[in-house]
Every structure is written in C-alpha cells, then in structure tokens.
Design an enzyme around this catalytic site. Structure first.
Site, PDB file in Angstrom:
ATOM      1  N   ASP A   1      -2.243  -7.327  -2.023  1.00  0.00           N
ATOM      2  CA  ASP A   1      -2.053  -6.451  -3.203  1.00  0.00           C
ATOM      3  C   ASP A   1      -2.488  -6.995  -4.578  1.00  0.00           C
ATOM      4  O   ASP A   1      -1.756  -8.137  -5.103  1.00  0.00           O
ATOM      5  CB  ASP A   1      -0.511  -6.008  -3.326  1.00  0.00           C
ATOM      6  CG  ASP A   1      -0.303  -4.976  -4.665  1.00  0.00           C
ATOM      7  OD1 ASP A   1      -1.093  -4.893  -5.373  1.00  0.00           O
ATOM      8  OD2 ASP A   1       0.723  -4.395  -4.277  1.00  0.00           O
TER       9      ASP A   1
ATOM     10  N   ASN B   1     -13.985  -7.345  -7.273  1.00  0.00           N
ATOM     11  CA  ASN B   1     -14.412  -6.007  -7.222  1.00  0.00           C
ATOM     12  C   ASN B   1     -13.394  -5.338  -7.266  1.00  0.00           C
ATOM     13  O   ASN B   1     -13.273  -3.774  -7.554  1.00  0.00           O
ATOM     14  CB  ASN B   1     -15.318  -6.023  -5.975  1.00  0.00           C
ATOM     15  CG  ASN B   1     -15.624  -4.596  -5.630  1.00  0.00           C
ATOM     16  OD1 ASN B   1     -16.382  -3.759  -6.308  1.00  0.00           O
ATOM     17  ND2 ASN B   1     -14.973  -4.014  -4.669  1.00  0.00           N
TER      18      ASN B   1
ATOM     19  N   SER C   1     -17.162  -4.324 -13.330  1.00  0.00           N
ATOM     20  CA  SER C   1     -16.652  -3.421 -14.331  1.00  0.00           C
ATOM     21  C   SER C   1     -17.133  -1.987 -14.133  1.00  0.00           C
ATOM     22  O   SER C   1     -17.270  -1.705 -12.900  1.00  0.00           O
ATOM     23  CB  SER C   1     -16.948  -3.834 -15.875  1.00  0.00           C
ATOM     24  OG  SER C   1     -16.615  -2.886 -16.637  1.00  0.00           O
ATOM     25  N   SER C   2     -17.269  -1.226 -15.020  1.00  0.00           N
ATOM     26  CA  SER C   2     -17.558   0.353 -14.811  1.00  0.00           C
ATOM     27  C   SER C   2     -18.104   0.928 -16.369  1.00  0.00           C
ATOM     28  O   SER C   2     -18.025   0.224 -17.186  1.00  0.00           O
ATOM     29  CB  SER C   2     -16.665   1.094 -14.437  1.00  0.00           C
ATOM     30  OG  SER C   2     -17.011   2.557 -14.392  1.00  0.00           O
TER      31      SER C   2
ATOM     32  N   TYR D   1      -7.832   3.836 -16.494  1.00  0.00           N
ATOM     33  CA  TYR D   1      -9.124   3.195 -15.711  1.00  0.00           C
ATOM     34  C   TYR D   1     -10.134   2.872 -16.808  1.00  0.00           C
ATOM     35  O   TYR D   1     -10.773   1.551 -16.948  1.00  0.00           O
ATOM     36  CB  TYR D   1      -9.601   4.361 -14.840  1.00  0.00           C
ATOM     37  CG  TYR D   1     -10.902   3.770 -14.163  1.00  0.00           C
ATOM     38  CD1 TYR D   1     -10.604   3.048 -13.060  1.00  0.00           C
ATOM     39  CD2 TYR D   1     -12.046   4.223 -14.340  1.00  0.00           C
ATOM     40  CE1 TYR D   1     -11.568   2.364 -12.211  1.00  0.00           C
ATOM     41  CE2 TYR D   1     -13.214   3.852 -13.788  1.00  0.00           C
ATOM     42  CZ  TYR D   1     -12.977   2.947 -12.480  1.00  0.00           C
ATOM     43  OH  TYR D   1     -13.917   2.306 -11.866  1.00  0.00           O
TER      44      TYR D   1
ATOM     45  N   LYS E   1     -11.231  -1.220 -17.579  1.00  0.00           N
ATOM     46  CA  LYS E   1     -12.711  -1.500 -17.141  1.00  0.00           C
ATOM     47  C   LYS E   1     -13.499  -2.273 -18.313  1.00  0.00           C
ATOM     48  O   LYS E   1     -14.033  -3.107 -17.998  1.00  0.00           O
ATOM     49  CB  LYS E   1     -13.396  -0.356 -16.562  1.00  0.00           C
ATOM     50  CG  LYS E   1     -13.063  -0.067 -15.062  1.00  0.00           C
ATOM     51  CD  LYS E   1     -13.411  -1.265 -14.282  1.00  0.00           C
ATOM     52  CE  LYS E   1     -13.005  -1.186 -12.792  1.00  0.00           C
ATOM     53  NZ  LYS E   1     -13.124  -2.309 -11.911  1.00  0.00           N
TER      54      LYS E   1
END
Length: 270
Positions: free
Chosen positions: A67, A94, A145-146, A161, A165
C-alpha cells in the site's frame, strides 16, 4: 562512443503499480531489456507475468503487495527487494490510487499515497542508488505524472488527482537538485491520452482497464481528448514504457529534472 543500448541486462529495477495499466507495460519493457524487476501493487496474485514471453537474459519479475499510502510498507519493500537482488539500479514511481472523489477523505488519502508515498520511495531508494553511482554505474528515478496535472481536463472538478499529479512532477524537479549532487538523476514523464487495454488473466477472466471504463461510461469526455491530439490517435502504453527505458538508462545521462511530455501533441503549448 557507447552503443545505443539501454544496458539493463543483469540490472534490477523497482516499479510501483506494476501489475496493470501503464505500469504493467513498463515491467515488460524492462524484462525485454534483460532487467530483473521488483514490482508492487495493492494486490498480488503471483502469476501477473506468467504469460509474458518477451523476457531476455533470464530476467524475472517478483511482485509484492504494498500500500503506497503506508510508509513502512514502502520501506520494507525497497529494503527486501535490494536484499533479494543485491542492488537497485533504477526506480519507477508509477503507482497512483487515482482517487477522484472531491472529499476531504479523498484529498487526505491521495496526499498520503501520491506525495508522502513518493517521498518515502525516493528517500528509501536513495542509498541503494547512490551505491550504484559509487560503482561508476547509472542510477536513476522516473516519476509517472499525468497531463491531467497540467491541464484541468479531469472529468471531476475539485478532485485531488490533477493537483497531486502536478505536484509529483514539481517534486521530481526539486529532488533533481538534491539527488543530482549525488550523481542520481530523476525525471518525470507526463503522459497524455494513453489507451490501456483490458487484461486477460491466466484463468481467462478479463480485467477492465480504468481507461476502457472511462471510454465506455463517459465517451464524450474521451472524444473531447481525442479531438485535441494533433496525431489523430490515442497513445499506447508501450510508447510511455519506451520513454521510461530511455530516461532510466544511461542513454539520457545528462537529463535531470526534466518533464518529458508523451501526449501526441495534445498540449503543444506546454
């Protein structure tokens, strides 16, 4: 002049969130390069890569249930993985719980996993990566990241989120100052619209990818993203995994603290 090779044969890589999605393809990419991989996920079956036939040099993947919101579990995993393989050459951060609920509890849980978990992973891995530098070898970290962290396109406004990120990418850039002084590189990848396929498990059951669920349940949102990609298509996970191999390897030996955008031209201004 060195050959254009990742030189990962007989090396050891850590990958968080390696059982599905982009992480799964990252694990397979390293196996194909001949690297042993220790990967973690919230749940582990033990047969995640039993059907993968592309490993070279006898490379293997070992999974552990972790976790990432619990620092002690991260530290234990890193130390055990280093003991099992005798070294850590690269770390790929990731995993993300992808918490979308715009609630106080959602923000707290996301912060523990995406930020505190990432800091713990970096700090726990640093001594082992520093050992590779002292042995005159490549040592690196890559943070996934995103684009959601750079463009407010997430379907749920006010969720943690997007914020975290973006924070992960900034954190990687800041850590580049600290780790760079030790000879360790850290960079982030900013994926755009990457279409992860469903997974067929060894027992024949199909595990739906988060991407396919969004595409099915919120097609207008998916279509709005697709319309903005200048290449006219979504990306595939292998294209992110290939970028990871490059940034993790000696091929990118003078790249540190960079954000590499992998989005097909969706955000040409960035």
């Amino acid at each position: 002049m060195p050959s254009f090779s990742s030189d990962f044969a007989n090396k050891h890589v850590l990958v968080t969130g390696g059982s599905k999605g982009i992480g799964r393809y990252i694990v397979e990419a390293f196996l194909a390069e001949g690297a042993n991989v220790s990967f973690c996920a919230r749940t582990i079956r033990g047969d995640e890569f039993s059907l993968f036939k592309g490993a070279t040099n006898g490379a293997c993947a070992v999974g552990t249930a972790v976790d990432i919101g619990k620092p002690d579990e991260i530290k234990s995993w890193v130390n055990q993985a280093a003991e099992d393989f005798g070294r850590i050459d690269s770390v790929i951060a990731n995993a993300s719980p992808m918490i979308w609920e715009a609630t106080v509890e959602g923000w707290e849980n996301s912060f523990r996993a995406d930020i505190l978990g990432l800091v713990t992973l970096i700090d726990a891995s640093t001594p082992f990566l520093e050992a590779r530098v002292k042995a005159s070898e490549n040592a690196s970290l890559v943070v996934i990241s995103s684009m959601a962290g750079f463009e407010a396109r997430h379907p749920i406004a006010g969720s943690p989120y997007s914020t975290f990120k973006r924070a992960q990418a900034v954190l990687a850039k800041d850590y580049a100052r600290k780790l760079g002084a030790l000879g360790i590189r850290i960079n982030s990848i900013v994926p755009g619209c990457i279409e992860t396929p469903n997974i067929t498990l060894p027992d024949g059951t199909v595990q739906l990818s988060q991407y396919q669920i969004v595409k099915r349940d919120n097609y207008p949102f998916y279509k709005s993203l697709l319309d903005d990609i200048s290449l006219g298509r979504t990306g595939i996970p292998e294209e992110v995994a290939n970028t990871v191999i490059f940034l993790a390897s000696r091929l990118s030996s003078f790249i540190n603290g960079a954000h590499i955008v992998v989005d097909g031209g969706m955000s040409l201004f960035f």
